[in-house]
Write a protein that holds these residues in place. Structure first.
Motif, PDB file in Angstrom:
ATOM      1  N   SER A   1      38.684   1.604  49.236  1.00  0.00           N
ATOM      2  CA  SER A   1      39.675   0.985  50.092  1.00  0.00           C
ATOM      3  C   SER A   1      40.949   1.129  49.437  1.00  0.00           C
ATOM      4  CB  SER A   1      39.306  -0.208  50.701  1.00  0.00           C
ATOM      5  OG  SER A   1      40.475  -0.930  51.561  1.00  0.00           O
ATOM      6  N   VAL A   2      40.959   0.544  48.179  1.00  0.00           N
ATOM      7  CA  VAL A   2      42.212   0.464  47.586  1.00  0.00           C
ATOM      8  C   VAL A   2      42.708   1.816  47.233  1.00  0.00           C
ATOM      9  CG1 VAL A   2      43.263  -0.230  45.321  1.00  0.00           C
ATOM     10  CG2 VAL A   2      41.677  -1.929  46.614  1.00  0.00           C
TER      11      VAL A   2
ATOM     12  N   GLY B  95      42.101   4.888  48.743  1.00  0.00           N
ATOM     13  CA  GLY B  95      42.473   5.442  49.681  1.00  0.00           C
ATOM     14  C   GLY B  95      43.802   5.075  50.189  1.00  0.00           C
ATOM     15  N   ARG B  96      44.282   3.578  50.148  1.00  0.00           N
ATOM     16  CA  ARG B  96      45.463   3.194  50.504  1.00  0.00           C
ATOM     17  C   ARG B  96      46.450   3.673  49.741  1.00  0.00           C
ATOM     18  NH1 ARG B  96      45.491  -1.080  54.367  1.00  0.00           N
ATOM     19  NH2 ARG B  96      47.687  -1.582  53.531  1.00  0.00           N
ATOM     20  N   ARG B  97      46.010   3.799  48.332  1.00  0.00           N
ATOM     21  CA  ARG B  97      47.231   4.186  47.461  1.00  0.00           C
ATOM     22  C   ARG B  97      47.358   5.905  47.651  1.00  0.00           C
ATOM     23  NH1 ARG B  97      50.421   1.087  43.919  1.00  0.00           N
ATOM     24  NH2 ARG B  97      49.492  -0.753  43.388  1.00  0.00           N
TER      25      ARG B  97
ATOM     26  N   ALA C  18      46.851   7.566  50.254  1.00  0.00           N
ATOM     27  CA  ALA C  18      47.963   7.834  51.547  1.00  0.00           C
ATOM     28  C   ALA C  18      49.085   7.393  51.375  1.00  0.00           C
ATOM     29  CB  ALA C  18      46.996   6.938  52.709  1.00  0.00           C
TER      30      ALA C  18
ATOM     31  N   ARG D 175      50.209   4.050  51.605  1.00  0.00           N
ATOM     32  CA  ARG D 175      50.418   2.661  52.255  1.00  0.00           C
ATOM     33  C   ARG D 175      50.441   1.731  51.245  1.00  0.00           C
ATOM     34  NH1 ARG D 175      45.579   2.356  56.262  1.00  0.00           N
ATOM     35  NH2 ARG D 175      44.504   3.349  54.569  1.00  0.00           N
TER      36      ARG D 175
ATOM     37  N   PRO E  53      50.019  -1.649  49.186  1.00  0.00           N
ATOM     38  CA  PRO E  53      48.863  -2.301  48.760  1.00  0.00           C
ATOM     39  C   PRO E  53      48.608  -3.585  49.257  1.00  0.00           C
ATOM     40  CG  PRO E  53      50.242  -2.433  47.037  1.00  0.00           C
ATOM     41  CD  PRO E  53      51.176  -1.472  48.255  1.00  0.00           C
ATOM     42  N   ARG E  54      47.512  -4.134  49.635  1.00  0.00           N
ATOM     43  CA  ARG E  54      47.180  -5.595  49.800  1.00  0.00           C
ATOM     44  C   ARG E  54      47.524  -6.467  49.016  1.00  0.00           C
ATOM     45  NH1 ARG E  54      41.021  -4.181  52.518  1.00  0.00           N
ATOM     46  NH2 ARG E  54      41.693  -2.819  54.212  1.00  0.00           N
TER      47      ARG E  54
ATOM     48  N   ASP F 251      44.026  -4.810  44.060  1.00  0.00           N
ATOM     49  CA  ASP F 251      44.894  -3.792  43.736  1.00  0.00           C
ATOM     50  C   ASP F 251      45.160  -3.501  42.333  1.00  0.00           C
ATOM     51  OD1 ASP F 251      46.288  -1.609  45.458  1.00  0.00           O
ATOM     52  OD2 ASP F 251      47.952  -2.578  43.863  1.00  0.00           O
TER      53      ASP F 251
ATOM     54  N   TRP G  67      43.913  -0.298  40.741  1.00  0.00           N
ATOM     55  CA  TRP G  67      44.678   0.980  40.532  1.00  0.00           C
ATOM     56  C   TRP G  67      45.228   1.063  39.425  1.00  0.00           C
ATOM     57  CZ3 TRP G  67      44.540   5.407  43.128  1.00  0.00           C
ATOM     58  CH2 TRP G  67      45.793   6.270  43.232  1.00  0.00           C
TER      59      TRP G  67
END
Length: 365
Positions: free
Chosen positions: A63-64, A66-68, A70, A72, A74-75, A80, A84
């Motif tokens: 999930s981390v 994928g967000r990076r 994309a 988006r 980070p949470r 994170d 990352w």
């Protein structure tokens, strides 16, 4: 009639006492092995990022990531940062260095026509280690020796030793495998002696520990910036060697055979020496001296798929990547109080495995 009957091919699907014919051959097919190694590499990378002093579930890891990827935001939280900024660069560096060592090992073994040759045989790693140790012992602040930084000093040392070995091997106009090996061993031992002298000059205990940790190999300094050079050099080296795969196959049959097939043997050896030396210098510059991977991985792959470099080189890269990612995970998690050097773990795991493979190979009729 008995001879004709013995040579009669089996019908498709017919089974003998050992099971369906061709099952072992299918499992050892280069395509099947490549798919299995890619799956194993993804699994190893996921485990390397998930496990550590703070365990993170694999689904959270992806999930981390994928967000990076994309782009988006980070949470909030520490996951994170751990995933990352700390673990993903280290896992990717381990994969790149492992792949590079596998490719370099296959290239050096083709260069000297010895399936048990080591990529550090040419002395380039000794030069890289000398540069790194000089940066640690003689450098001032974070700039390292002459402002090069640790990796820059290691790479400069690798280039210097490459030039020395090149000049020594070319002296007298020859460029034979024996001359190349002897020049590499002699200069490597000389540079190793200089490194020992610098270690003795280390000013304090902490500095000495840093030098020794570099000598035994470590991936603990991985950052996103450190990934840039090996992520370009390792794939480029693999592509260059794959482009010469047919010539490498001819060289394995001997110089005369290769020359009869139209291979410029001297030029090919110079190209191999240049590519493997530069690759080794880059790898040592970013990870220290991690031994045994370049020796073991190509030999294991050769036992599985043969000596055709069109198959051997990519499989060596994948196998080396999987091996070093797993080794680095062991280094981080095996002991609670400290991190183990990668070179120590590769030697402890690799030596018995290679001895077992050699023993099984010698037992074959």
């Amino acid at each position: 009639m008995a001879l004709l009957s013995a040579r009669r091919p089996r019908k498709p699907g017919r089974q003998g006492p050992a099971g369906p014919p061709g099952r072992a051959a299918r499992l050892r097919s280069p395509g099947v092995l490549a798919v299995l190694l890619v799956v194993a590499l993804l699994a190893a990378l996921t485990a390397a990022v998930s496990f550590g002093s703070t365990s993170i579930p694999p689904q959270e890891v992806w999930s981390v990531v994928g967000r990076r990827i994309a782009g988006r935001a980070p949470r909030p939280g520490t996951d994170d940062l751990i995933v990352w900024q700390l673990r993903v660069p280290r896992a990717l560096l381990a994969a790149l260095v492992g792949a590079g060592l596998g490719v370099v090992g296959a290239g050096v073994q083709a260069l000297v026509r010895n399936p048990l040759a080591d990529p550090y045989l040419l002395g380039v790693s000794n030069g890289a280690t000398l540069g790194a140790v000089a940066a640690i012992v003689l450098g001032a602040g974070g700039g390292g020796l002459l402002g090069l930084g640790l990796s820059g000093a290691a790479f400069a040392g690798a280039l210097g030793s490459f030039l020395l070995v090149w000049l020594a091997a070319r002296r007298g106009g020859g460029f034979s495998p024996l001359r190349l090996v002897l020049a590499g061993v002699a200069i490597g031992q000389f540079l190793s002696g200089l490194t020992s002298c610098l270690v003795l000059r280390a000013g304090d205990e902490q500095q000495t520990r840093g030098v020794l940790f570099w000598l035994m190999g470590s991936l603990g300094g991985a950052t996103w910036d450190l990934l840039v050079v090996p992520s370009v050099v390792v794939p480029a080296g693999l592509v260059l060697l794959l482009a010469r795969a047919r010539a490498l196959n001819a060289l394995a049959a001997g110089d005369e055979t290769a020359a009869a097939l139209g291979v410029a043997v001297g030029r090919l050896r110079r190209e191999l020496f240049l590519v493997t030396s530069l690759l080794t210098g880059v790898l040592v510059a970013v990870s220290g001296a991690i031994g045994f991977v370049g020796l073991m991985v190509p030999h294991v792959c050769r036992l599985l798929v043969g000596g055709d470099h069109r198959r051997l080189l990519p499989l060596s890269a994948l196998t080396g990547a999987v091996l070093l990612v797993v080794v680095d995970l062991i280094c981080r998690t095996a002991v609670d109080t400290q991190e183990l050097p990668a070179g120590v773990v590769t030697s402890l795991l690799g030596a018995p495995a290679l001895l077992l493979l050699l023993d099984r190979r010698l037992e074959r009729p």
